[in-house]
Write an enzyme that holds these catalytic residues in place. Structure first.
Site, PDB file in Angstrom:
ATOM      1  N   SER A  82       0.827  -1.198   0.000  1.00 42.84           N
ATOM      2  CA  SER A  82       0.000   0.000   0.000  1.00 42.84           C
ATOM      3  C   SER A  82       0.858   1.243   0.000  1.00 42.84           C
ATOM      4  CB  SER A  82      -0.952   0.005   1.193  1.00 42.84           C
ATOM      5  OG  SER A  82      -0.301   0.575   2.305  1.00 42.84           O
ATOM      6  N   LYS A  83       0.242   2.295  -0.488  1.00 37.21           N
ATOM      7  CA  LYS A  83       0.901   3.584  -0.660  1.00 37.21           C
ATOM      8  C   LYS A  83       1.558   4.051   0.642  1.00 37.21           C
ATOM      9  CE  LYS A  83       1.599   6.983  -3.451  1.00 37.21           C
ATOM     10  NZ  LYS A  83       2.785   6.616  -4.128  1.00 37.21           N
ATOM     11  N   ARG A  84       0.964   3.650   1.761  1.00 38.71           N
ATOM     12  CA  ARG A  84       1.482   4.123   3.038  1.00 38.71           C
ATOM     13  C   ARG A  84       2.908   3.627   3.308  1.00 38.71           C
ATOM     14  NH1 ARG A  84      -2.295   1.869   6.463  1.00 38.71           N
ATOM     15  NH2 ARG A  84      -3.620   1.703   4.648  1.00 38.71           N
TER      16      ARG A  84
END
Ligand code: GLU
Length: 484
Positions: free
Chosen positions: A254-256
């Site tokens: 995920s982007k996080r």
């Protein structure tokens, strides 16, 4: 079995290309090409709320950059077009009518409020969310009447009740599902636009797709899709659900936690050959364990028997390692051309900067480069004179700052003795090592402070390499700066 091998990549144009989707596309391409088949691009844009303008263009740009070529698609046409789903709406209308006739689907007039109430109740009773079949058994007369009255409706798949569906995934083998667990999902929305679950199947059939390779988030839909083929009386293609890609911690990518879009990697200076090599190993392993593979080699070696179904781990260190390898394969001219835009963007060089000088800098940085953007951090001190020194860094082992300065002071006349013409790494080494040896000193006590004086950095090429590139005047100036 279909006569011709045909695979497709069917992205929804919702923005930048996720690295996981590139992996899906690559595997479709590899399966197709390794079996001598065709690879088709189909744009699945039926969810127009999620559509992002320009997404198809940037998708095509990424594919041409990494070297994945389509045999058919919206950009090049083909016998099975149109290749954009919103240009095929009439086709879906025709087939949904046919399916209704075959009793494989039904009209559902339930209001949003009713569906929400139903879902809330299911939640309260800890039941899985599933359409309760309220409209499943409406008579033809009732349906006609409601339509005539202008009632809005969707069309749902009529999943046969209480049977078992057996499907075969090429990686997982036979899987058996109970239809009691399957939802009568929506095939056609009230606005006449099909959902993925309908358009995808119609298109795969009409486009004569022989192998459906798709992400394993679609595994749960597989039995419903198979039932749809059955309802139409169509031959089921082979299905390959690609293993999930997890991050190193075991979670979803995920982007996080880091970059997820191919464009991000491209901007940072990952090379297409590294990205392809890396993605190919996310779920496939060559028999001979070869790790560095070009696209051509991958195609030659690729075989479904080398694929697995357990999740693949996205290991950024491995990507860095592969990228570093491919960067080291470049000759200096190529690598300089690749690095220059990064140096320009950072303001370290401009169009007028001497190319020979840039080549020299790239030559001593190549070994340490993991991605192109690293070039700025690795080489800025060659281009800038405003070096800020960390005093602690100048100190080698247990020398004091005073001793460091003294050692540098001792080096000045030694270096001065070398003419500008002789100012080369080799000659510099000769005189410095001679001095150290003749005076019974230790290498580190001189070389470390000299290196830090020239670069200001903890990690950098050897002091003589840096000095050669900087030239006599600049080198002496930097060493004097530290002394003073
Ligand atoms: N449009 C779907 C997606 O982007 C395609 C999945 C498939 O390959 O069937 O996830």
């Amino acid at each position: 079995m279909k006569n011709k091998i045909r695979l497709r990549f069917a992205p929804s144009p919702t923005g930048f290309l996720h690295i996981g989707n590139l992996r899906s596309a690559l595997f479709g391409y590899l399966l197709a090409k390794s079996m001598g088949g065709d690879f088709i691009l189909r744009i699945e844009d039926t969810d127009q709320k999620r559509e992002v303008e320009g997404a198809v263009k940037s998708l095509l740009d990424v594919f041409s950059w990494v070297g994945i070529k389509f045999d058919e698609g919206p950009h090049i046409g083909g016998k099975y077009g149109p290749y954009i789903q919103t240009e095929r709406l009439e086709i879906y209308q025709k087939y949904i009518k046919e399916l209704l006739k075959k009793d494989g689907a039904y009209h559902c007039f339930c209001s949003a409020e009713r569906l929400e109430e139903m879902r809330n109740k299911q939640q309260e009773n800890k039941q899985a969310p599933k359409y309760d079949g309220h409209c499943r058994n409406l008579s033809k007369e009732e349906v006609d009447k409601k339509i005539k009255n202008g009632e809005s409706y969707v069309i749902r798949q009529k999943i046969p009740q209480n049977i078992y569906v057996e499907v075969v995934d090429e990686l997982r083998g036979k899987i058996v599902f109970k239809t009691a667990d399957l939802d009568d999902h929506v095939l056609m929305k009230s606005n006449g636009i099909p959902t993925y679950q309908f358009a995808n199947i119609i298109d795969d059939h009409l486009m004569e797709i022989s192998h459906v390779s798709r992400g394993d988030e679609w595994l749960a839909s597989f039995p419903k899709n198979a039932l749809l083929y059955q309802a139409f009386g169509w031959e089921l293609p082979k299905f390959i659900h690609l293993p999930l890609i997890l991050n190193k911690g075991g979670g979803k990518l995920s982007k996080r936690q880091g970059d997820v879009f191919v464009e991000d990697y491209r901007n940072k200076g990952y090379l297409p050959e590294a990205i392809i090599n890396f993605c190919a190993l996310l779920g496939w392993h060559p028999k001979d364990d070869q790790e560095i593979l070009s696209m051509d080699e991958i195609i030659k070696k690729f075989n479904i028997s080398g694929m697995g179904s357990s999740p693949a781990v996205f290991d950024l260190e491995k990507l860095d390692y592969l990228n570093g390898y491919y960067l080291r394969q470049k000759n200096i001219e190529e690598l300089s051309d690749l690095c220059r835009p990064y140096l320009i963007k950072e303001g370290l060089v401009d169009e007028k900067t001497d190319l020979k000088f840039i080549h020299k800098v790239i030559t001593v940085s190549q070994e340490r480069l993991k991605k192109l953007e690293d070039i700025n951090e690795l080489s800025f001190y060659f281009f800038r004179d405003d070096i800020v020194y960390d005093e602690n860094l100048l100190i080698w082992k247990n020398l004091s700052l005073k001793e460091v300065k003294n050692n540098l002071k001792e080096l000045i006349p030694v270096l001065e003795s070398l003419s500008e013409n002789d100012w080369t790494k080799k000659k510099l080494e000769e005189i410095i090592f001679n001095y150290i040896k003749n005076n019974n000193k230790k290498n580190g006590d001189y070389l470390w402070p000299m290196r830090v004086a020239l670069s200001g950095e903890k990690n950098s090429p050897s002091p003589t390499e840096i000095a050669e590139i900087l030239g006599k005047k600049k080198s002496l100036k930097r060493i004097n700066n530290v002394i003073n």
